[in-house]
Design a protein around this motif. Structure first.
Motif: not given
Length: 141
Positions: A55-63, A71-75, A83-87
């Protein structure tokens, strides 16, 4: 004395793996030993370390040239929490604390490269009161 052919020697060994189950899938970019150690941590803690790294790689993958905003996710459910990359980064930090030294060093090298890109492509939130640096970044509200 004649040598035995390699095929004849292999025929003497059982075909089933010694550990009794299918070997774990390797996490791309990490060695098999590190992937196995991560699997052990996942079983012990119930966290999805391999999924968090993906997930961390996918968030940063598009150059791109423009900034990214987490995107914060409270679920509270475990399937949505990444879904929240910070989690996902929180899960990786917990795993780094629990891995043995060699696996920790290999995973830390991978995560540090991603952290460098995360810092480059996100903007700091100067008024945030979060503890970890990856949570002190501007998010989409």
């Amino acid at each position: 004395m004649p040598r035995r052919r390699p095929g004849a020697i292999r025929a003497d060994y059982p075909t089933a793996p010694v550990w009794g189950y299918r070997p774990p899938d390797r996490i791309p970019g990490l060695s098999a030993d590190t992937s196995l150690e991560i699997l052990r941590v996942e079983k012990r803690t119930g966290q999805f370390v391999g999924s968090a790294l993906r997930r961390y790689q996918e968030f940063l993958s598009p150059p791109r040239r423009w900034p990214l905003y987490p995107v914060p996710d409270d679920c509270p459910c475990p399937s949505c929490c990444l879904d929240d990359v910070r989690n996902a980064r929180d899960v990786l930090e917990d795993a780094l604390a629990q891995l043995p030294p060699r696996a920790r060093a290999e995973l830390r090298r991978r995560v540090m490269a991603l952290d460098k890109e995360y810092r480059r492509r996100t903007l700091p939130d100067l008024w945030s009161d979060q503890e970890s640096w990856w949570r002190r970044r501007l998010t989409v509200n």
